[in-house]
Design an enzyme around this catalytic site. Sequence first.
Site, mmCIF file in Angstrom:
data_model
loop_
_atom_site.group_PDB
_atom_site.id
_atom_site.type_symbol
_atom_site.label_atom_id
_atom_site.label_comp_id
_atom_site.label_asym_id
_atom_site.label_seq_id
_atom_site.Cartn_x
_atom_site.Cartn_y
_atom_site.Cartn_z
ATOM 1 N N GLU A 149 -15.185 -12.222 -12.411
ATOM 2 C CA GLU A 149 -16.360 -12.427 -11.600
ATOM 3 C C GLU A 149 -16.090 -13.937 -10.825
ATOM 4 O O GLU A 149 -15.179 -14.558 -11.336
ATOM 5 C CB GLU A 149 -17.589 -12.734 -12.386
ATOM 6 C CG GLU A 149 -17.490 -13.368 -13.300
ATOM 7 C CD GLU A 149 -19.142 -14.186 -13.600
ATOM 8 O OE1 GLU A 149 -19.565 -14.526 -12.622
ATOM 9 O OE2 GLU A 149 -19.361 -14.395 -14.695
ATOM 10 N N LYS A 178 -26.118 -16.368 -22.159
ATOM 11 C CA LYS A 178 -26.269 -17.864 -22.032
ATOM 12 C C LYS A 178 -27.562 -18.166 -22.868
ATOM 13 O O LYS A 178 -28.611 -17.674 -22.902
ATOM 14 C CB LYS A 178 -26.515 -18.054 -20.736
ATOM 15 C CG LYS A 178 -25.311 -18.241 -19.904
ATOM 16 C CD LYS A 178 -25.595 -18.233 -18.382
ATOM 17 C CE LYS A 178 -26.143 -16.890 -18.104
ATOM 18 N NZ LYS A 178 -26.012 -16.441 -16.778
HETATM 19 N N1 PSU Z 1 -22.092 -16.913 -17.471
HETATM 20 C C1 PSU Z 1 -21.615 -18.127 -17.146
HETATM 21 N N2 PSU Z 1 -21.767 -18.596 -15.987
HETATM 22 C C2 PSU Z 1 -22.234 -18.046 -14.855
HETATM 23 C C3 PSU Z 1 -22.792 -16.599 -14.994
HETATM 24 C C4 PSU Z 1 -22.718 -16.398 -16.450
HETATM 25 O O1 PSU Z 1 -21.060 -18.631 -18.025
HETATM 26 O O2 PSU Z 1 -22.296 -18.326 -13.891
HETATM 27 C C5 PSU Z 1 -23.391 -15.900 -14.056
HETATM 28 C C6 PSU Z 1 -22.888 -14.310 -13.984
HETATM 29 O O3 PSU Z 1 -22.276 -14.228 -13.005
HETATM 30 C C7 PSU Z 1 -23.946 -13.667 -14.209
HETATM 31 C C8 PSU Z 1 -24.972 -14.356 -13.659
HETATM 32 O O4 PSU Z 1 -23.966 -12.231 -13.807
HETATM 33 O O5 PSU Z 1 -24.734 -15.715 -13.883
HETATM 34 C C9 PSU Z 1 -26.666 -14.110 -14.063
HETATM 35 O O6 PSU Z 1 -27.421 -14.246 -13.056
HETATM 36 P P1 PSU Z 1 -29.050 -13.784 -12.979
HETATM 37 O O7 PSU Z 1 -29.408 -14.460 -14.464
HETATM 38 O O8 PSU Z 1 -29.535 -14.489 -11.898
HETATM 39 O O9 PSU Z 1 -28.668 -12.248 -13.374
#
Ligand code: PSU
Length: 307
Positions: free
Chosen positions: A28, A162
């Site tokens: 990603e 996370k």
């Molecule tokens: N995990 C990480 N760093 C990140 C993300 C995930 O270690 O930056 C990012 C990923 O791209 C994941 C996104 O899909 O955060 C999730 O965001 P949201 O909670 O807005 O869906």
Amino acid sequence: MQQNISYLTLSSDVQAALKAKQAVVALESTVIAHGLPYPQNLEVAQAMESAIRAEGAVPATVGIHDGKIVIGLSQAEIERLGTAEHVLKVSRRDLAVALATGKLGATTVAGTMLCASMAGIRFFATGGIGGVHRGAETSMDISADLTELARTPMLVVCAGAKSILDLDLTLEYLETQGVPVLGWQTDEFPAFYVRSSGRRLSQRVDDATTIAAIARVQWECRLQGLVVACPIPEAYAMDPAPLEIATGEALRQAKQEGIRGSATTPFLLERVAQATRGESVEANKALLVNNARWAARFARAYYYDRA
Ligand code: PSU
Ligand code: MN
């Protein structure tokens, strides 16, 4: 409906690998543009690609450029995403907007799964998937990563979700959506910067051949996405107590500053990085590279070890 693949641009490496049915691992770009500070973001993007190549697979970092989905960004394109001021965070919701307006976009886990699967890629390494946010019972903030897993055939290697999230609700939601979560050499759902979360998983797998076999059945039965949860390497794992304090403080600040929606995750990651004096960034880098390596091994088992 057939997807319109005229929006896809594949690098020559990736195109050749897919044609030859070789192991390809998607990566990603939101983690590069919004998840980690410069220059560590570029270092880790490079290190993940190298780890995948060292395992005999081909990396395909995904992003959005000039109205095209790029599968296999060049070094220069990755650098642009890692340094530009305004980069859209592209999840499923944002894809059509990003393509139609020609803006620069970084794909989230959901966005990357969607785009990479259009190209026929089945393996993907990330850090932590998005999940159900703490307080979701009132905010309804549930990452689109979870619903994407239910609709797109992709194996996602991550270090759990996370630690800023509600892990119990995240696992419940994945169960509701019918997404298998396999513990890689662990009985517990890992908690991103921390190896264990105290949440037992229903399935543990200890060898790559079994991972490949489960993925094959999952897709042959059209059961879509699956998660392989790999704990962070021991040497980089963080102490849970100070991390929880930093997370609590970051959540309080987010509330106070009125941070909402897609800005929430990047905000929390940045504040936790500040509060832990960069320790969380080092942990994040280590788990990303570890996940890239395992994703390449699982892809290899799937493509090359078929009996
Ligand atoms: N995990 C990480 N760093 C990140 C993300 C995930 O270690 O930056 C990012 C990923 O791209 C994941 C996104 O899909 O955060 C999730 O965001 P949201 O909670 O807005 O869906
Ligand atoms: Mn969200």
